[in-house]
Enzyme design. Structure first.
Site, mmCIF file in Angstrom:
data_model
loop_
_atom_site.group_PDB
_atom_site.id
_atom_site.type_symbol
_atom_site.label_atom_id
_atom_site.label_comp_id
_atom_site.label_asym_id
_atom_site.label_seq_id
_atom_site.Cartn_x
_atom_site.Cartn_y
_atom_site.Cartn_z
ATOM 1 N N ASP A 45 46.243 36.916 43.599
ATOM 2 C CA ASP A 45 46.418 38.549 43.171
ATOM 3 C C ASP A 45 46.287 38.602 42.082
ATOM 4 O O ASP A 45 46.008 38.530 41.001
ATOM 5 C CB ASP A 45 47.268 39.251 43.923
ATOM 6 C CG ASP A 45 47.004 40.992 43.874
ATOM 7 O OD1 ASP A 45 46.681 41.299 45.079
ATOM 8 O OD2 ASP A 45 46.596 41.242 42.253
ATOM 9 N N ASN A 70 37.087 47.447 37.773
ATOM 10 C CA ASN A 70 36.144 48.813 38.535
ATOM 11 C C ASN A 70 36.512 49.875 37.902
ATOM 12 O O ASN A 70 34.701 50.907 37.450
ATOM 13 C CB ASN A 70 36.962 49.637 39.603
ATOM 14 C CG ASN A 70 36.919 47.968 40.537
ATOM 15 O OD1 ASN A 70 35.977 47.754 40.675
ATOM 16 N ND2 ASN A 70 38.128 47.909 41.424
ATOM 17 N N ASP A 82 32.892 44.058 42.147
ATOM 18 C CA ASP A 82 32.723 43.303 43.574
ATOM 19 C C ASP A 82 31.474 41.923 43.154
ATOM 20 O O ASP A 82 31.869 41.142 43.648
ATOM 21 C CB ASP A 82 31.150 44.361 44.890
ATOM 22 C CG ASP A 82 31.798 44.901 45.396
ATOM 23 O OD1 ASP A 82 33.199 45.424 45.642
ATOM 24 O OD2 ASP A 82 30.854 45.936 45.870
ATOM 25 N N GLU A 101 42.003 42.730 46.601
ATOM 26 C CA GLU A 101 41.359 41.661 45.803
ATOM 27 C C GLU A 101 42.764 40.561 45.313
ATOM 28 O O GLU A 101 43.162 40.118 44.294
ATOM 29 C CB GLU A 101 41.504 41.757 44.028
ATOM 30 C CG GLU A 101 42.231 43.556 44.205
ATOM 31 C CD GLU A 101 43.802 43.481 43.822
ATOM 32 O OE1 GLU A 101 44.439 43.625 45.217
ATOM 33 O OE2 GLU A 101 44.316 43.225 42.886
HETATM 34 N N1 LIG Z 1 34.867 46.475 43.073
HETATM 35 C C1 LIG Z 1 35.817 46.487 44.649
HETATM 36 N N2 LIG Z 1 37.369 46.883 44.302
HETATM 37 C C2 LIG Z 1 38.115 46.255 45.060
HETATM 38 C C3 LIG Z 1 38.236 45.936 45.770
HETATM 39 N N3 LIG Z 1 38.605 46.112 47.164
HETATM 40 C C4 LIG Z 1 39.718 46.823 46.670
HETATM 41 N N4 LIG Z 1 39.401 46.719 45.134
HETATM 42 C C5 LIG Z 1 40.148 47.559 43.670
HETATM 43 O O1 LIG Z 1 41.102 46.586 43.514
HETATM 44 C C6 LIG Z 1 42.424 47.338 42.826
HETATM 45 C C7 LIG Z 1 43.441 46.641 42.974
HETATM 46 O O2 LIG Z 1 44.614 47.930 42.488
HETATM 47 P P1 LIG Z 1 45.501 47.629 42.557
HETATM 48 O O3 LIG Z 1 45.844 47.568 43.684
HETATM 49 O O4 LIG Z 1 46.338 48.696 41.445
HETATM 50 O O5 LIG Z 1 46.348 46.378 41.401
HETATM 51 P P2 LIG Z 1 45.774 45.579 40.157
HETATM 52 O O6 LIG Z 1 44.642 46.879 39.019
HETATM 53 O O7 LIG Z 1 44.782 44.314 39.792
HETATM 54 O O8 LIG Z 1 47.460 45.700 39.127
HETATM 55 P P3 LIG Z 1 48.257 44.390 39.876
HETATM 56 O O9 LIG Z 1 47.601 44.056 40.826
HETATM 57 O O10 LIG Z 1 49.419 44.872 39.451
HETATM 58 O O11 LIG Z 1 47.796 43.436 38.749
HETATM 59 C C8 LIG Z 1 42.188 49.294 42.853
HETATM 60 O O12 LIG Z 1 41.258 49.285 42.299
HETATM 61 C C9 LIG Z 1 40.442 48.771 44.683
HETATM 62 O O13 LIG Z 1 39.679 49.478 44.529
HETATM 63 C C10 LIG Z 1 36.704 45.764 46.243
HETATM 64 O O14 LIG Z 1 36.440 45.700 48.152
HETATM 65 N N5 LIG Z 1 35.553 45.650 45.924
#
Ligand SMILES: Nc1nc2c(ncn2[C@@H]2O[C@H](COP(=O)(O)OP(=O)(O)OP(=O)(O)O)[C@@H](O)[C@H]2O)c(=O)[nH]1
Length: 183
Positions: free
Chosen positions: A39, A47, A56, A82
């Site tokens: 992850d 983002n 992306d 992610e």
């Molecule tokens: N650009 C993009 N962002 C995505 C996609 N799928 C999920 N995300 C983003 O991934 C982010 C995941 O955020 P969180 O679950 O808060 O996790 P994190 O910020 O990575 O923090 P930790 O996992 O705790 O380290 C969110 O901002 C989602 O919008 C995608 O297909 N494209």
């Protein structure tokens, strides 16, 4: 449809199907099956700072790197926004931990093409192993997810493992054996 549109990796549904088949085979042949859950760390910040299209592109390039670093006998999928999963048939925990550590290093040193981010992405990884295929995929997933949670809690950009108890009477994940990779 077997693949994820954004990254071209296998999608969750296909990965789960492959996992069922791999667990059946592991049970029949009494071999180990290891699972890595990966992850990206603080991906929301990417983002929020650079915008979704750049996010992306990071996902695409990280996926490509992970794909290049995976063995053809293993199955790599994007199973959430992610989050990625690598199924490794006939692989003991020791070897799975080494692979996880190698992937972690690959991502922290990735040179993103055409992108200027103020920090390279990093990944936290949870590892688990079924010895002899005595657990379901959902049970194994919960062990790997627990390990991933520990990796996040312990500071991110690291590998943790949670191993199932020796018995096949799965009823309490707290009985699992945990392990840290120090780097
Ligand atoms: N650009 C993009 N962002 C995505 C996609 N799928 C999920 N995300 C983003 O991934 C982010 C995941 O955020 P969180 O679950 O808060 O996790 P994190 O910020 O990575 O923090 P930790 O996992 O705790 O380290 C969110 O901002 C989602 O919008 C995608 O297909 N494209």
């Amino acid at each position: 449809m077997l693949t994820d549109e954004l990254t071209g990796l296998y999608n969750r549904r296909h990965l789960v199907n492959v996992a069922f088949a791999a667990l059946t085979q592991a049970k029949r042949e009494k071999t180990s099956l290891s699972i890595l859950l990966l992850d990206l760390d603080f991906f929301k910040r990417v983002n929020d700072t650079y915008g979704h299209p750049i996010g992306d592109e990071v996902l695409r390039q990280v996926s490509e790197r992970l794909r290049q670093c995976s063995r053809p006998t293993d199955t790599l999928g994007r199973i959430g926004g992610e989050e990625f999963c690598l199924l490794m048939p006939a692989t003991h925990t020791h070897d799975a931990l080494q692979v996880a550590e190698r992937l972690r290093r690959e991502i922290e040193s990735i040179a993103l093409k055409g992108l200027e981010l103020n920090a390279t992405p990093t990944v936290s990884i949870g590892v688990t192993t079924s010895n002899g295929g005595s657990f379901t995929f959902d049970e194994l997933y919960s062990f790997a997810d627990k390990a991933l949670y520990q990796a996040k809690e312990l500071g991110r950009n690291r590998v943790e493992s949670v191993l199932p108890p020796k018995t096949s009477n799965f009823d309490n994940i707290e009985g699992a054996y945990t392990h840290s990779v120090i780097h």
